[in-house]
Design a protein around this motif. Structure first.
Motif, PDB file in Angstrom:
ATOM      1  N   THR A 105       0.806  -1.237   0.000  1.00 18.28           N
ATOM      2  CA  THR A 105       0.000   0.000   0.000  1.00 18.28           C
ATOM      3  C   THR A 105       0.829   1.273   0.000  1.00 18.28           C
ATOM      4  O   THR A 105       0.260   2.363   0.100  1.00 18.28           O
ATOM      5  CB  THR A 105      -0.950   0.020   1.217  1.00 18.28           C
ATOM      6  OG1 THR A 105      -0.165  -0.030   2.412  1.00 18.28           O
ATOM      7  CG2 THR A 105      -1.911  -1.134   1.182  1.00 18.28           C
ATOM      8  N   GLU A 110      -0.215   4.858  -1.471  1.00 17.99           N
ATOM      9  CA  GLU A 110      -1.664   5.015  -1.400  1.00 17.99           C
ATOM     10  C   GLU A 110      -2.002   5.991  -0.268  1.00 17.99           C
ATOM     11  O   GLU A 110      -1.180   6.251   0.603  1.00 17.99           O
ATOM     12  CB  GLU A 110      -2.337   3.666  -1.117  1.00 17.99           C
ATOM     13  CG  GLU A 110      -2.119   2.623  -2.188  1.00 17.99           C
ATOM     14  CD  GLU A 110      -2.944   2.882  -3.436  1.00 17.99           C
ATOM     15  OE1 GLU A 110      -4.066   3.416  -3.305  1.00 17.99           O
ATOM     16  OE2 GLU A 110      -2.447   2.568  -4.527  1.00 17.99           O
ATOM     17  N   PRO A 111      -3.222   6.514  -0.233  1.00 18.64           N
ATOM     18  CA  PRO A 111      -3.626   7.356   0.907  1.00 18.64           C
ATOM     19  C   PRO A 111      -3.593   6.552   2.209  1.00 18.64           C
ATOM     20  O   PRO A 111      -3.823   5.342   2.212  1.00 18.64           O
ATOM     21  CB  PRO A 111      -5.061   7.761   0.566  1.00 18.64           C
ATOM     22  CG  PRO A 111      -5.217   7.518  -0.885  1.00 18.64           C
ATOM     23  CD  PRO A 111      -4.253   6.434  -1.257  1.00 18.64           C
ATOM     24  N   GLY A 163      -6.899   4.884   2.854  1.00 17.35           N
ATOM     25  CA  GLY A 163      -7.538   4.522   1.590  1.00 17.35           C
ATOM     26  C   GLY A 163      -8.487   3.342   1.737  1.00 17.35           C
ATOM     27  O   GLY A 163      -8.347   2.517   2.638  1.00 17.35           O
ATOM     28  N   ARG A 164      -9.443   3.269   0.842  1.00 16.52           N
ATOM     29  CA  ARG A 164     -10.447   2.186   0.878  1.00 16.52           C
ATOM     30  C   ARG A 164     -10.304   1.280  -0.337  1.00 16.52           C
ATOM     31  O   ARG A 164     -11.270   0.739  -0.843  1.00 16.52           O
ATOM     32  CB  ARG A 164     -11.847   2.784   0.912  1.00 16.52           C
ATOM     33  CG  ARG A 164     -12.181   3.636   2.103  1.00 16.52           C
ATOM     34  CD  ARG A 164     -12.483   2.863   3.359  1.00 16.52           C
ATOM     35  NE  ARG A 164     -13.474   1.844   3.211  1.00 16.52           N
ATOM     36  CZ  ARG A 164     -14.776   1.986   3.441  1.00 16.52           C
ATOM     37  NH1 ARG A 164     -15.233   3.138   3.839  1.00 16.52           N
ATOM     38  NH2 ARG A 164     -15.600   0.988   3.278  1.00 16.52           N
ATOM     39  N   GLY A 165      -9.068   1.082  -0.811  1.00 19.16           N
ATOM     40  CA  GLY A 165      -8.819   0.235  -1.974  1.00 19.16           C
ATOM     41  C   GLY A 165      -9.040  -1.233  -1.665  1.00 19.16           C
ATOM     42  O   GLY A 165      -9.446  -1.621  -0.570  1.00 19.16           O
ATOM     43  N   ASN A 170      -5.100  -1.276   4.462  1.00 19.88           N
ATOM     44  CA  ASN A 170      -4.669  -0.002   3.898  1.00 19.88           C
ATOM     45  C   ASN A 170      -3.384   0.379   4.626  1.00 19.88           C
ATOM     46  O   ASN A 170      -2.908  -0.347   5.507  1.00 19.88           O
ATOM     47  CB  ASN A 170      -5.751   1.073   3.997  1.00 19.88           C
ATOM     48  CG  ASN A 170      -6.161   1.404   5.412  1.00 19.88           C
ATOM     49  OD1 ASN A 170      -5.506   1.034   6.376  1.00 19.88           O
ATOM     50  ND2 ASN A 170      -7.275   2.110   5.549  1.00 19.88           N
ATOM     51  N   ASN A 201     -10.169  -0.037   6.697  1.00 19.89           N
ATOM     52  CA  ASN A 201     -10.457  -0.876   5.530  1.00 19.89           C
ATOM     53  C   ASN A 201     -10.643  -2.346   5.918  1.00 19.89           C
ATOM     54  O   ASN A 201     -10.190  -3.239   5.221  1.00 19.89           O
ATOM     55  CB  ASN A 201      -9.354  -0.711   4.474  1.00 19.89           C
ATOM     56  CG  ASN A 201      -9.833  -1.087   3.097  1.00 19.89           C
ATOM     57  OD1 ASN A 201     -11.019  -1.080   2.811  1.00 19.89           O
ATOM     58  ND2 ASN A 201      -8.899  -1.413   2.225  1.00 19.89           N
TER      59      ASN A 201
END
Length: 157
Positions: free
Chosen positions: A36, A39-40, A43-45, A55, A110
């Motif tokens: 990750t 990524e933010p 994040g909610r990826g 996350n 997440n």
């Protein structure tokens, strides 16, 4: 006041068990940070590591908790006892709170349902290990050994 068993014979097994959980969480966290990175933070990826969704924030927290548990498992005194009790409660409370916000924007770590279940299992195991790995004085250990091997309770030939 609660009674915690002192000098339990299976204490080394409990320490190994909490150490294995700490190692899994540390590996999960490090791998999650690698996956990750960039990524933010919250994040909610759909990043999955070792069967759990993560996350960057959850991965960093896992690195800290994994190291925390490994330190607790490596200590012979009562520090590990208190660390396991604390970690068990934190895992249980976190899993319940995250389950309550699972399908909302408040799911900032997440979590998925599998993450909730694993967190609950780890929390219960750590709570159990924390209940049985308290160390007492050598005098108390000898008293417990004499009590366990007392001839009154032994079967007659």
């Amino acid at each position: 006041m609660a009674h915690f068993p002192l000098n339990h014979p299976a204490r080394p097994i409990y320490r190994v068990l909490s150490g294995l959980i700490g190692l899994y969480i540390l590996v999960f966290g490090v791998w999650g940070v690698v996956v990750t990175l960039g990524e933010p933070l919250f994040g909610r990826g759909s990043h999955w590591v070792l069967g759990l969704r993560t996350n960057l924030a959850f991965s960093l927290a896992s690195v800290v908790f994994g190291a925390f548990l490994l330190v607790g498992a490596s200590r012979r005194g009562n520090l590990g006892h208190y660390m396991n009790l604390t970690a068990g409660i934190v895992f249980l409370v976190t899993s319940i709170l995250m389950m309550s916000v699972l399908q909302t924007p408040a799911n900032f770590l997440n979590f998925s349902m599998s993450t909730v279940i694993i967190s609950m299992i780890f929390g219960l195991i750590l709570l159990g290990t924390g209940l049985y790995d308290k160390v007492g004085t050598p005098e108390h250990a000898e008293e417990v050994r004499r009590h366990r091997n007392h001839p009154i309770g032994a079967p007659r030939p």
